[in-house]
Design a protein around this motif. Structure first.
Motif, PDB file in Angstrom:
ATOM      1  N   ALA A 282      45.984  33.075  36.618  1.00 42.42           N
ATOM      2  CA  ALA A 282      45.132  32.144  37.344  1.00 42.42           C
ATOM      3  C   ALA A 282      45.352  32.257  38.850  1.00 42.42           C
ATOM      4  O   ALA A 282      44.392  32.203  39.635  1.00 42.42           O
ATOM      5  CB  ALA A 282      45.394  30.717  36.864  1.00 42.42           C
ATOM      6  N   ALA A 283      46.610  32.440  39.252  1.00 39.74           N
ATOM      7  CA  ALA A 283      46.919  32.542  40.677  1.00 39.74           C
ATOM      8  C   ALA A 283      46.291  33.795  41.291  1.00 39.74           C
ATOM      9  O   ALA A 283      45.742  33.758  42.395  1.00 39.74           O
ATOM     10  CB  ALA A 283      48.433  32.545  40.888  1.00 39.74           C
ATOM     11  N   VAL A 284      46.383  34.920  40.577  1.00 39.83           N
ATOM     12  CA  VAL A 284      45.781  36.146  41.091  1.00 39.83           C
ATOM     13  C   VAL A 284      44.269  36.010  41.152  1.00 39.83           C
ATOM     14  O   VAL A 284      43.622  36.440  42.122  1.00 39.83           O
ATOM     15  CB  VAL A 284      46.190  37.358  40.226  1.00 39.83           C
ATOM     16  N   ARG A 285      43.678  35.418  40.129  1.00 40.25           N
ATOM     17  CA  ARG A 285      42.233  35.205  40.136  1.00 40.25           C
ATOM     18  C   ARG A 285      41.809  34.349  41.330  1.00 40.25           C
ATOM     19  O   ARG A 285      40.808  34.621  41.992  1.00 40.25           O
ATOM     20  CB  ARG A 285      41.794  34.536  38.829  1.00 40.25           C
ATOM     21  N   GLU A 286      42.605  33.317  41.616  1.00 43.79           N
ATOM     22  CA  GLU A 286      42.274  32.448  42.746  1.00 43.79           C
ATOM     23  C   GLU A 286      42.359  33.218  44.067  1.00 43.79           C
ATOM     24  O   GLU A 286      41.497  33.058  44.952  1.00 43.79           O
ATOM     25  CB  GLU A 286      43.219  31.244  42.781  1.00 43.79           C
ATOM     26  N   LEU A 287      43.367  34.066  44.191  1.00 46.01           N
ATOM     27  CA  LEU A 287      43.533  34.840  45.421  1.00 46.01           C
ATOM     28  C   LEU A 287      42.424  35.871  45.622  1.00 46.01           C
ATOM     29  O   LEU A 287      42.188  36.314  46.746  1.00 46.01           O
ATOM     30  CB  LEU A 287      44.889  35.553  45.409  1.00 46.01           C
ATOM     31  N   THR A 288      41.780  36.245  44.532  1.00 46.75           N
ATOM     32  CA  THR A 288      40.767  37.310  44.614  1.00 46.75           C
ATOM     33  C   THR A 288      39.361  36.801  44.357  1.00 46.75           C
ATOM     34  O   THR A 288      38.477  37.548  43.931  1.00 46.75           O
ATOM     35  CB  THR A 288      41.098  38.425  43.610  1.00 46.75           C
ATOM     36  N   GLY A 289      39.154  35.528  44.596  1.00 45.93           N
ATOM     37  CA  GLY A 289      37.821  34.971  44.429  1.00 45.93           C
ATOM     38  C   GLY A 289      37.324  35.002  43.002  1.00 45.93           C
ATOM     39  O   GLY A 289      36.111  35.076  42.752  1.00 45.93           O
ATOM     40  N   GLY A 290      38.255  34.955  42.056  1.00 45.79           N
ATOM     41  CA  GLY A 290      37.909  34.925  40.648  1.00 45.79           C
ATOM     42  C   GLY A 290      37.707  36.284  40.012  1.00 45.79           C
ATOM     43  O   GLY A 290      37.482  36.380  38.798  1.00 45.79           O
ATOM     44  N   GLN A 291      37.776  37.360  40.792  1.00 50.42           N
ATOM     45  CA  GLN A 291      37.430  38.686  40.268  1.00 50.42           C
ATOM     46  C   GLN A 291      38.622  39.502  39.778  1.00 50.42           C
ATOM     47  O   GLN A 291      38.480  40.334  38.882  1.00 50.42           O
ATOM     48  CB  GLN A 291      36.665  39.476  41.331  1.00 50.42           C
TER      49      GLN A 291
END
Length: 347
Positions: A228-237
Motif C-alpha cells: 500500500a505504501a509503494v502504491r501511494e508513493l507511485t500514484g497507485g500504479q
C-alpha cells in the motif's frame, strides 16, 4: 594453511588444511587479501543448505597471484586479482554468451574438493577465464580494496537484478530487501539512471546506506502495508522496475504486487522457504516480466570495475564489520543475529 570449514549447523571453524596448490595446467594459486561472508553462506550456517562436515566455505575474495599453471597465459605471479563467485573457463558456448554461471566446466568456491574463499589461499581452476586483474597500486589502498571486493558478488548481483528489472533512465524502481545485495541493487539502479528509487527495509542503519546509494524513499512496512505504501508513493500504479533480493515467498509476492502493469521484476534472492509467491495468472493479466537468477558477475566486472576505479560508484559501505580469519566464527554469529550487515575478512 588456515581456512574456514563448516562441520554442522552453527559450527564454523578455522582449521589447518592442505595448502592450495596447482593441480592442473589451467590453475592459479591466489593468496587472499580480502574475503567476506555472504548472506547465502548463512543458509549453510543455519542448516537450511546441506554441507558435508569439514567442507570449505566462502565464495567472495580478492588477492595476489602466487603461482600459475603451465597453461595460464594472461596472469603471472604478483598480479592483483578479483574472483567472481564462480569459476568459469571463459571459452565455452555459455561463457561466449556472457552466461558464465552456466559454464560447462565451471564451479562454485567451497564445493566438495575445492578451496573456499574464506582462507589464506585458494586454488583457482581455469584462472585465465575466471580472474580479473586489478591495478597493482590498489593493493596499498584499504578503502579501494574494500570497494573492489564487492565486485566478487554483491555489486554484480545487484547490477544483474537491475538489468533484469529493466531499470532505465527516468524510471521508478522499488527494491525489496535491505541486505548487501539489495543495497547494491539501489546503487546499480542509480547508476543506470533511475529517477526514483524506493527502498523497502526496516533497519535504519541499512536504509541509511540505501539513501547514501541513491534511494529517494524508504518504506519500513512489510506485506500488504508495504504494498500500500509503494502504491501511494507511485500514484497507485506501482514501480516500473522491482528488484527482489530476498528469495522468500513473501518477498516475491510483494515484488509482484508493487510492480506497475507492464513492468519487470529482476530477482536475485536465493530461493528459500516454501512456494514461490508467483501467480502466473496475475503476471499474465498485468503483462509483468520476470528475469534474473544466478548473476554472471564475471560478465559485469570490467564495466563496474571502471566505475569503482573512477569513483563513480563506491559499494564499500555495505561492509560494516571487519574480522580477522581467526574471528570468522564470530562474524557468522554477527550476520546471523543481524548485528552486522556484511562482514569483511582480512586473513
Amino acid at each position: 594453511m588456515r581456512a574456514t570449514v563448516i562441520h554442522a549447523p552453527h559450527d564454523i571453524r578455522v582449521e589447518e588444511v592442505p595448502d592450495a596448490a596447482i593441480q592442473r595446467p589451467e590453475d592459479a594459486v591466489v593468496r587472499v587479501l580480502r574475503a567476506c561472508i555472504c548472506g547465502s553462506d548463512l543458509w549453510a550456517y543455519r542448516g537450511e543448505a546441506k554441507r558435508q562436515p569439514g567442507q570449505r566455505i566462502g565464495h567472495e575474495f580478492l588477492g595476489v597471484v602466487e603461482e600459475t599453471g603451465s597453461a595460464v597465459s594472461d596472469l603471472r605471479a604478483g598480479d592483483l586479482v578479483v574472483a567472481p563467485f564462480m569459476w568459469s573457463d571463459g571459452t565455452c558456448a555459455y561463457c561466449s554468451e556472457g552466461l558464465y554461471t552456466s559454464c560447462e566446466h565451471g564451479g562454485f568456491w567451497g564445493s566438495v574438493g575445492h578451496d573456499g574463499g574464506q582462507g589464506e589461499a585458494v586454488r583457482v581452476p581455469h584462472a585465465d577465464g575466471t580472474l580479473v586483474k586489478l591495478p597493482s597500486d590498489a593493493a596499498s589502498d584499504d578503502h579501494l580494496l574494500t570497494a573492489l571486493l564487492a565486485l566478487s558478488d554483491v555489486m554484480g548481483t545487484g547490477h544483474h537484478a537491475a538489468l533484469g528489472a529493466g531499470v532505465r533512465k527516468g524510471s521508478t524502481v522499488a527494491v525489496v530487501g535491505d541486505g548487501a545485495v539489495g543495497l547494491c541493487g539501489v546503487l546499480a539502479a542509480k547508476r543506470l539512471g533511475a529517477d526514483r528509487i524506493i527502498a523497502l527495509g526496516r533497519h535504519a542503519v541499512r536504509t541509511d546506506i540505501a539513501k547514501l546509494f541513491g534511494a529517494t524513499d524508504v518504506v519500513a512496512e512489510r506485506g500488504e502495508a508495504a504494498e500500500a505504501a509503494v502504491r501511494e508513493l507511485t500514484g497507485g500504479q506501482g514501480a516500473h522496475s522491482v528488484i527482489e533480493a530476498v528469495g522468500t515467498e513473501q518477498s516475491m509476492r510483494t515484488a509482484v504486487n508493487i510492480a506497475r502493469d507492464g513492468g519487470a521484476i529482476g530477482y536475485v534472492g536465493v530461493p528459500h522457504g516454501s512456494g514461490t509467491g508467483l501467480d502466473l495468472g496475475v503476471m499474465f493479466d498485468r503483462n509483468l516480466t520476470l528475469r534474473g537468477g544466478v548473476a554472471p558477475v564475471r560478465a559485469y566486472i570490467p564495466e563496474l570495475l571502471a566505475d569503482v576505479l573512477s569513483g563513480a560508484i563506491d559499494p564499500s559501505p555495505v561492509f560494516d564489520r571487519g574480522v580477522t580469519l581467526d574471528e570468522v566464527p564470530a562474524g557468522y554469529r554477527a550476520m546471523d543475529d543481524r548485528s552486522a550487515l556484511k562482514v569483511m575478512i582480512t586473513p
